[in-house]
Write a protein that holds these residues in place. Structure first.
Motif, PDB file in Angstrom:
ATOM      1  N   ALA A 125       9.146  99.514 -12.062  1.00 25.60           N
ATOM      2  CA  ALA A 125       8.662  98.805 -10.859  1.00 25.60           C
ATOM      3  C   ALA A 125       8.624  97.328 -11.214  1.00 25.60           C
ATOM      4  O   ALA A 125       8.349  96.965 -12.366  1.00 25.60           O
ATOM      5  CB  ALA A 125       7.280  99.312 -10.478  1.00 25.60           C
ATOM      6  N   SER A 126       8.894  96.491 -10.227  1.00 26.01           N
ATOM      7  CA  SER A 126       9.025  95.071 -10.568  1.00 26.01           C
ATOM      8  C   SER A 126       7.676  94.412 -10.886  1.00 26.01           C
ATOM      9  O   SER A 126       7.620  93.508 -11.713  1.00 26.01           O
ATOM     10  CB  SER A 126       9.747  94.316  -9.457  1.00 26.01           C
ATOM     11  N   ALA A 127       6.579  94.866 -10.255  1.00 23.38           N
ATOM     12  CA  ALA A 127       5.288  94.181 -10.481  1.00 23.38           C
ATOM     13  C   ALA A 127       4.824  94.294 -11.946  1.00 23.38           C
ATOM     14  O   ALA A 127       4.503  93.263 -12.565  1.00 23.38           O
ATOM     15  CB  ALA A 127       4.226  94.695  -9.518  1.00 23.38           C
ATOM     16  N   PRO A 128       4.799  95.495 -12.544  1.00 26.50           N
ATOM     17  CA  PRO A 128       4.393  95.540 -13.962  1.00 26.50           C
ATOM     18  C   PRO A 128       5.378  94.814 -14.876  1.00 26.50           C
ATOM     19  O   PRO A 128       4.974  94.218 -15.882  1.00 26.50           O
ATOM     20  CB  PRO A 128       4.355  97.040 -14.292  1.00 26.50           C
ATOM     21  N   TYR A 129       6.668  94.832 -14.515  1.00 27.32           N
ATOM     22  CA  TYR A 129       7.657  94.122 -15.346  1.00 27.32           C
ATOM     23  C   TYR A 129       7.385  92.615 -15.299  1.00 27.32           C
ATOM     24  O   TYR A 129       7.368  91.935 -16.322  1.00 27.32           O
ATOM     25  CB  TYR A 129       9.078  94.443 -14.870  1.00 27.32           C
ATOM     26  N   ARG A 130       7.158  92.117 -14.105  1.00 27.80           N
ATOM     27  CA  ARG A 130       6.860  90.692 -13.962  1.00 27.80           C
ATOM     28  C   ARG A 130       5.596  90.327 -14.752  1.00 27.80           C
ATOM     29  O   ARG A 130       5.562  89.319 -15.455  1.00 27.80           O
ATOM     30  CB  ARG A 130       6.672  90.385 -12.466  1.00 27.80           C
ATOM     31  N   ALA A 131       4.559  91.190 -14.631  1.00 27.76           N
ATOM     32  CA  ALA A 131       3.304  90.916 -15.342  1.00 27.76           C
ATOM     33  C   ALA A 131       3.562  90.907 -16.854  1.00 27.76           C
ATOM     34  O   ALA A 131       3.054  90.036 -17.576  1.00 27.76           O
ATOM     35  CB  ALA A 131       2.263  91.968 -14.977  1.00 27.76           C
ATOM     36  N   ALA A 132       4.389  91.848 -17.315  1.00 29.99           N
ATOM     37  CA  ALA A 132       4.674  91.919 -18.756  1.00 29.99           C
ATOM     38  C   ALA A 132       5.461  90.685 -19.204  1.00 29.99           C
ATOM     39  O   ALA A 132       5.259  90.164 -20.307  1.00 29.99           O
ATOM     40  CB  ALA A 132       5.451  93.196 -19.066  1.00 29.99           C
ATOM     41  N   LEU A 133       6.337  90.220 -18.347  1.00 30.08           N
ATOM     42  CA  LEU A 133       7.138  89.033 -18.678  1.00 30.08           C
ATOM     43  C   LEU A 133       6.250  87.791 -18.762  1.00 30.08           C
ATOM     44  O   LEU A 133       6.350  86.986 -19.706  1.00 30.08           O
ATOM     45  CB  LEU A 133       8.231  88.871 -17.610  1.00 30.08           C
ATOM     46  N   GLU A 134       5.354  87.658 -17.803  1.00 30.32           N
ATOM     47  CA  GLU A 134       4.441  86.499 -17.828  1.00 30.32           C
ATOM     48  C   GLU A 134       3.538  86.572 -19.064  1.00 30.32           C
ATOM     49  O   GLU A 134       3.278  85.561 -19.717  1.00 30.32           O
ATOM     50  CB  GLU A 134       3.584  86.476 -16.564  1.00 30.32           C
ATOM     51  N   HIS A 135       3.093  87.792 -19.346  1.00 30.10           N
ATOM     52  CA  HIS A 135       2.236  87.972 -20.515  1.00 30.10           C
ATOM     53  C   HIS A 135       3.005  87.607 -21.790  1.00 30.10           C
ATOM     54  O   HIS A 135       2.493  86.917 -22.684  1.00 30.10           O
ATOM     55  CB  HIS A 135       1.752  89.430 -20.566  1.00 30.10           C
ATOM     56  N   ALA A 136       4.273  88.052 -21.864  1.00 26.55           N
ATOM     57  CA  ALA A 136       5.093  87.767 -23.047  1.00 26.55           C
ATOM     58  C   ALA A 136       5.258  86.260 -23.227  1.00 26.55           C
ATOM     59  O   ALA A 136       5.101  85.736 -24.341  1.00 26.55           O
ATOM     60  CB  ALA A 136       6.461  88.439 -22.903  1.00 26.55           C
ATOM     61  N   LEU A 137       5.539  85.568 -22.139  1.00 26.84           N
ATOM     62  CA  LEU A 137       5.758  84.117 -22.237  1.00 26.84           C
ATOM     63  C   LEU A 137       4.474  83.399 -22.664  1.00 26.84           C
ATOM     64  O   LEU A 137       4.509  82.444 -23.452  1.00 26.84           O
ATOM     65  CB  LEU A 137       6.258  83.571 -20.894  1.00 26.84           C
ATOM     66  N   THR A 138       3.356  83.864 -22.160  1.00 25.38           N
ATOM     67  CA  THR A 138       2.075  83.247 -22.507  1.00 25.38           C
ATOM     68  C   THR A 138       1.745  83.531 -23.979  1.00 25.38           C
ATOM     69  O   THR A 138       1.344  82.636 -24.730  1.00 25.38           O
ATOM     70  CB  THR A 138       0.969  83.805 -21.584  1.00 25.38           C
ATOM     71  N   PRO A 163      16.294  77.441 -25.540  1.00 24.17           N
ATOM     72  CA  PRO A 163      15.512  77.990 -24.424  1.00 24.17           C
ATOM     73  C   PRO A 163      16.070  79.321 -23.924  1.00 24.17           C
ATOM     74  O   PRO A 163      15.319  80.243 -23.632  1.00 24.17           O
ATOM     75  CB  PRO A 163      15.628  76.901 -23.350  1.00 24.17           C
ATOM     76  N   ASP A 164      17.401  79.425 -23.852  1.00 20.46           N
ATOM     77  CA  ASP A 164      17.964  80.669 -23.318  1.00 20.46           C
ATOM     78  C   ASP A 164      17.627  81.854 -24.229  1.00 20.46           C
ATOM     79  O   ASP A 164      17.189  82.907 -23.764  1.00 20.46           O
ATOM     80  CB  ASP A 164      19.484  80.541 -23.154  1.00 20.46           C
ATOM     81  N   SER A 165      17.807  81.668 -25.534  1.00 22.98           N
ATOM     82  CA  SER A 165      17.536  82.766 -26.464  1.00 22.98           C
ATOM     83  C   SER A 165      16.057  83.137 -26.432  1.00 22.98           C
ATOM     84  O   SER A 165      15.684  84.311 -26.464  1.00 22.98           O
ATOM     85  CB  SER A 165      17.949  82.373 -27.883  1.00 22.98           C
ATOM     86  N   TYR A 166      15.210  82.145 -26.346  1.00 24.85           N
ATOM     87  CA  TYR A 166      13.761  82.365 -26.308  1.00 24.85           C
ATOM     88  C   TYR A 166      13.386  83.192 -25.066  1.00 24.85           C
ATOM     89  O   TYR A 166      12.635  84.166 -25.163  1.00 24.85           O
ATOM     90  CB  TYR A 166      13.102  80.985 -26.281  1.00 24.85           C
ATOM     91  N   LEU A 167      13.942  82.808 -23.910  1.00 27.58           N
ATOM     92  CA  LEU A 167      13.610  83.532 -22.670  1.00 27.58           C
ATOM     93  C   LEU A 167      14.134  84.963 -22.720  1.00 27.58           C
ATOM     94  O   LEU A 167      13.489  85.904 -22.250  1.00 27.58           O
ATOM     95  CB  LEU A 167      14.182  82.788 -21.452  1.00 27.58           C
ATOM     96  N   GLN A 168      15.304  85.123 -23.314  1.00 30.10           N
ATOM     97  CA  GLN A 168      15.853  86.472 -23.472  1.00 30.10           C
ATOM     98  C   GLN A 168      14.923  87.326 -24.327  1.00 30.10           C
ATOM     99  O   GLN A 168      14.711  88.502 -24.056  1.00 30.10           O
ATOM    100  CB  GLN A 168      17.242  86.384 -24.126  1.00 30.10           C
ATOM    101  N   MET A 169      14.367  86.719 -25.368  1.00 29.19           N
ATOM    102  CA  MET A 169      13.477  87.483 -26.249  1.00 29.19           C
ATOM    103  C   MET A 169      12.155  87.814 -25.545  1.00 29.19           C
ATOM    104  O   MET A 169      11.560  88.859 -25.801  1.00 29.19           O
ATOM    105  CB  MET A 169      13.233  86.718 -27.562  1.00 29.19           C
ATOM    106  N   ALA A 170      11.742  86.945 -24.623  1.00 31.74           N
ATOM    107  CA  ALA A 170      10.544  87.273 -23.829  1.00 31.74           C
ATOM    108  C   ALA A 170      10.809  88.540 -23.003  1.00 31.74           C
ATOM    109  O   ALA A 170       9.940  89.403 -22.860  1.00 31.74           O
ATOM    110  CB  ALA A 170      10.188  86.101 -22.918  1.00 31.74           C
ATOM    111  N   MET A 171      12.029  88.672 -22.484  1.00 33.35           N
ATOM    112  CA  MET A 171      12.372  89.866 -21.681  1.00 33.35           C
ATOM    113  C   MET A 171      12.394  91.111 -22.568  1.00 33.35           C
ATOM    114  O   MET A 171      11.946  92.183 -22.177  1.00 33.35           O
ATOM    115  CB  MET A 171      13.727  89.672 -21.003  1.00 33.35           C
ATOM    116  N   GLN A 172      12.925  90.960 -23.782  1.00 28.84           N
ATOM    117  CA  GLN A 172      12.935  92.081 -24.726  1.00 28.84           C
ATOM    118  C   GLN A 172      11.506  92.535 -25.026  1.00 28.84           C
ATOM    119  O   GLN A 172      11.200  93.727 -25.029  1.00 28.84           O
ATOM    120  CB  GLN A 172      13.607  91.648 -26.042  1.00 28.84           C
ATOM    121  N   TYR A 173      10.650  91.565 -25.278  1.00 30.23           N
ATOM    122  CA  TYR A 173       9.254  91.859 -25.602  1.00 30.23           C
ATOM    123  C   TYR A 173       8.584  92.551 -24.403  1.00 30.23           C
ATOM    124  O   TYR A 173       7.888  93.571 -24.548  1.00 30.23           O
ATOM    125  CB  TYR A 173       8.580  90.536 -25.998  1.00 30.23           C
ATOM    126  N   ALA A 174       8.806  92.010 -23.212  1.00 37.20           N
ATOM    127  CA  ALA A 174       8.183  92.587 -22.004  1.00 37.20           C
ATOM    128  C   ALA A 174       8.608  94.045 -21.830  1.00 37.20           C
ATOM    129  O   ALA A 174       7.787  94.923 -21.556  1.00 37.20           O
ATOM    130  CB  ALA A 174       8.583  91.766 -20.775  1.00 37.20           C
TER     131      ALA A 174
END
Ligand code: COA
Length: 644
Positions: free
Chosen positions: A617-630, A447-458
């Motif tokens: 900015a945190s809002a687009p980053y958060r949106a990109a992170l949610e999008h990456a996870l989805t 899970p940790d590696s997966y979440l880290q990769m979501a951040m990379q993708y975002a």
């Protein structure tokens, strides 16, 4: 291997802890405090003890082999360089390995023979005590507890009293060596950080601060910016019970019904050299010295905060507001001066239900604080039988500060500076509730590696370029171990992000890229947990050069080094069982912070950027992170279905 995963035997005494953490653990028999003669900056009659980290007899932090580190280093800088630049970096590394690197390595190995942990003091000084930016936002994380709705002041004070009693129970477990030793696989972890949570205070000194370790029976309570001493034991030597503490807190509130005119606490949010100057000026006065010492020696601070209107919000804005209160207190016009940021632990209990803590990072990592959080939440949720009372509780004592004109001006500047910091911190906290660890584990990934990769993708999706990425890995399997950096950005993480963004790529190719990226991250993690990362070793070689008056080798100014160490994504997993989360600011002006608490079926994220920087900015980053996870979730499902 998860820190919490592998376990040896259970012990009844530890039942409560084990239930809390889902652990079965081995006992640590002889974890004693070792008194030592401390050199005091203020002469006083208190004794100061430095918690010992030697008693566990853990292995020593190794000095990695030079060639191994340099190979890893070259792999990690590749995403940030073009071919010509990479070629130059390879040549510089070759030159370093056969020249100055050899000499520095042998000097470092010598240091490692003479020190139990060759990095410990260096790290404490360079990462924390010599760092001059404010601890607020730049160093001290906030931790938000699950929300509470207080209907009246009595509710707030009762909750605050319970928090203090829970903290005392936790401290008693630490003092009596009842905290189970955490394990990583078969390796016990260094538990000394637990002994540094209570009674510790950072003292501002120009160029390099100091830590003061104390044991006492009082806490500091701050309300309306007034500072009080509250004794938690009566004159008869008995600990106060919940009702008695609530009553004393009520007295504090009644004695401070209007805001203090001199908001001394705000000075602790200043640049460390500015605060050190003010501290020196304050210390010339005997009354001030006594008040400063009282705060320094207290077990912790309790901040009884003013209401923030948190219940006018709901969901993520509510989380974001709570995170702001725990990181910086909302500025000088909110609760920003109702703090003493030098204390390791400040519990925050707001009038309308924001609860949590702020912790000064230098003595300990986030994990012991997360365990404390789970302990407090469980304590509060339990209906504990009423404890017997003390027959002679002491009244709260207001701490007085004599403020001259010069210090008054410093307070005014500190307020302006804090308000600038508050305006600049762009936070966005949210719960991602589509899935959590269980789903990722069911696909046989960490899970940790997966979440880290979501951040990379975002990050890649937002900026179209790889982001240098810091994740903390605990090196507590070694005596005095703190952290190593996991360099999460890799050739594979970039390939993965590109594959995800490639509309023509088939789900199975995306999945293969995800597996490759997760594996590369996990491999680095395993190395980092053993102290075999790149960053601490290169730091050690740099510091030993400086200590020996040796000119810094060119690899330290090479674009490969500079770009790969400009950590635009600063991340940390801080896991607690309750629905809380930790939060902090970015490492660099054009960076993002991401602290996350992965739970079975959801993940709490706290993200941040600096408002002043036009690129983030945190809002687009958060949106990109949610999008990456989805997106990753959908790829996993589609790729799995196409196999059927
Ligand atoms: N298939 C199925 N399950 C897997 C798996 C796989 N391929 N890989 C891992 N898992 C499981 C693990 O067994 C573990 O199970 P558990 O929940 O039952 O314990 C769980 O998934 C989580 O493991 P993982 O996500 O790989 O990471 P971790 O929890 O070991 O955490 C670090 C990794 C680096 C974050 C951790 O080791 C660490 O160092 N934490 C401290 C960080 C720190 O210092 N933070 C504070 C800084 S202030």
């Amino acid at each position: 291997m998860s820190i919490n995963s592998q376990v040896q035997k259970s012990n009844l005494e530890y039942e409560e802890f084990n239930m809390l953490r889902g652990l079965r653990l081995t006992s640590l028999k002889s974890c004693l405090l070792e008194p030592y003669a401390s050199s005091f900056h203020i002469k006083c009659n208190y004794t100061s003890t430095k918690p010992s980290s030697k008693v566990q007899n853990l292995p020593r932090l190794p000095v990695p082999k030079l060639g191994d580190t340099l190979n890893k280093y070259l792999k990690s800088v590749q995403p940030f360089l073009n071919d010509a630049e990479f070629n130059t970096t390879c040549n510089l590394v070759k030159e370093f390995e056969s020249g100055m690197g050899k000499k520095l390595q042998s000097l470092l190995e010598k240091r490692a023979e003479q020190h139990q942990n060759w990095l410990e003091d260096w790290w404490l000084n360079t990462a924390y005590l010599e760092y001059r930016d404010p601890v607020v936002v730049f160093s001290s994380p906030g931790l938000v507890f699950p929300f509470r709705k207080f209907n009246n002041q009595q509710d707030q004070l009762k909750y605050a009293a319970k928090t203090l009693l829970a903290a005392l129970d936790y401290k008693a477990l630490i003092d009596n060596d009842k905290i189970p030793v955490e394990m990583m696989g078969k390796s016990p972890l260094d538990m000394s950080q637990y002994k540094k949570i209570f009674g510790t205070c950072r003292i501002p000194i120009e160029k390099r601060d100091k830590l003061s370790f104390n044991d006492s029976k009082h806490v500091t309570v701050i309300h309306n910016n007034h500072i009080f001493r509250v004794d938690l034991w009566g004159s008869d030597g008995k600990r106060l019970n919940e009702d008695q503490i609530s009553q004393i807190l009520k007295k504090v509130v009644d004695l401070s019904s209007t805001p203090a005119s001199d908001t001394i606490g705000v000075l602790t949010s200043e640049n460390r050299d500015n605060w050190a100057k003010a501290y020196q000026l304050l210390s010339k006065d005997k009354v001030n010295r006594e008040s400063l010492l009282d705060v320094e020696t207290s077990l912790a601070v309790l901040c009884l905060d003013a209401a923030t209107g948190v219940w006018r919000l709901e969901g993520d804005p509510q989380r974001t507001l709570a995170a702001a209160q725990t990181i910086h207190g909302g500025g000088s016009r909110s609760n920003g001066a109702n703090r003493w940021f030098d204390k390791t632990i400040q519990f925050i209990v707001g009038a309308d239900g924001i609860t949590g803590l702020t912790y000064e990072h230098s003595p300990a990592e986030g994990q012991p604080i997360a365990v404390l959080t789970d302990f407090i939440i469980k304590y509060i949720e339990q209906d504990k039988p009423v404890e017997s009372s003390s027959s002679s509780p002491k009244d709260p004592v207001r701490l007085t500060f004599n403020v001259n004109k010069e210090v008054a001006e410093m307070i005014s500047t500190a307020k302006t500076n804090l308000d600038k910091l508050v305006a600049d911190l762009d936070l966005n906290c949210f719960k991602f509730d589509r899935y959590g660890k269980n789903f990722i584990k069911s696909h046989k990934m960490s899970p940790d590696s997966y979440l880290q990769m979501a951040m990379q993708y975002a990050f890649y999706k937002l900026h179209g370029t790889p982001g240098a990425h810091y994740e903390s890995a605990a090196t507590r399997m070694y005596a005095g171990g703190r952290t190593e950096t996991i360099r999460s950005c890799s050739v594979q993480s970039v390939q993965f992000a590109r594959a995800m963004l490639d509309a023509r790529a088939a789900p199975r190719d995306k999945l293969a890229a995800l597996h490759g990226a997760v594996k590369a991250h996990k491999d680095y993690t395993v190395q980092a947990l053993q102290g075999l990362g790149v960053d601490r070793h290169l730091l050690g070689l740099k510091l030993i050069a400086i200590e020996n008056g040796i000119e810094l080798p060119k690899i330290y100014s090479d674009p490969g080094y500079v770009r790969s160490a400009h950590m635009r994504i600063s991340t940390s997993q801080v896991a607690c069982r309750c629905d809380g989360f930790m939060c902090y600011g970015p490492l660099v002006p054009d960076g993002y912070a991401t602290c996350y608490n992965p739970r079975d079926d959801d993940v709490n994220f706290a993200t941040a950027a600096f408002a002043a920087h036009p690129d983030t900015a945190s809002a687009p980053y958060r949106a990109a992170l949610e999008h990456a996870l989805t997106d990753m979730h959908d790829v996993l499902l589609r790729a799995t279905q196409s196999k059927l």
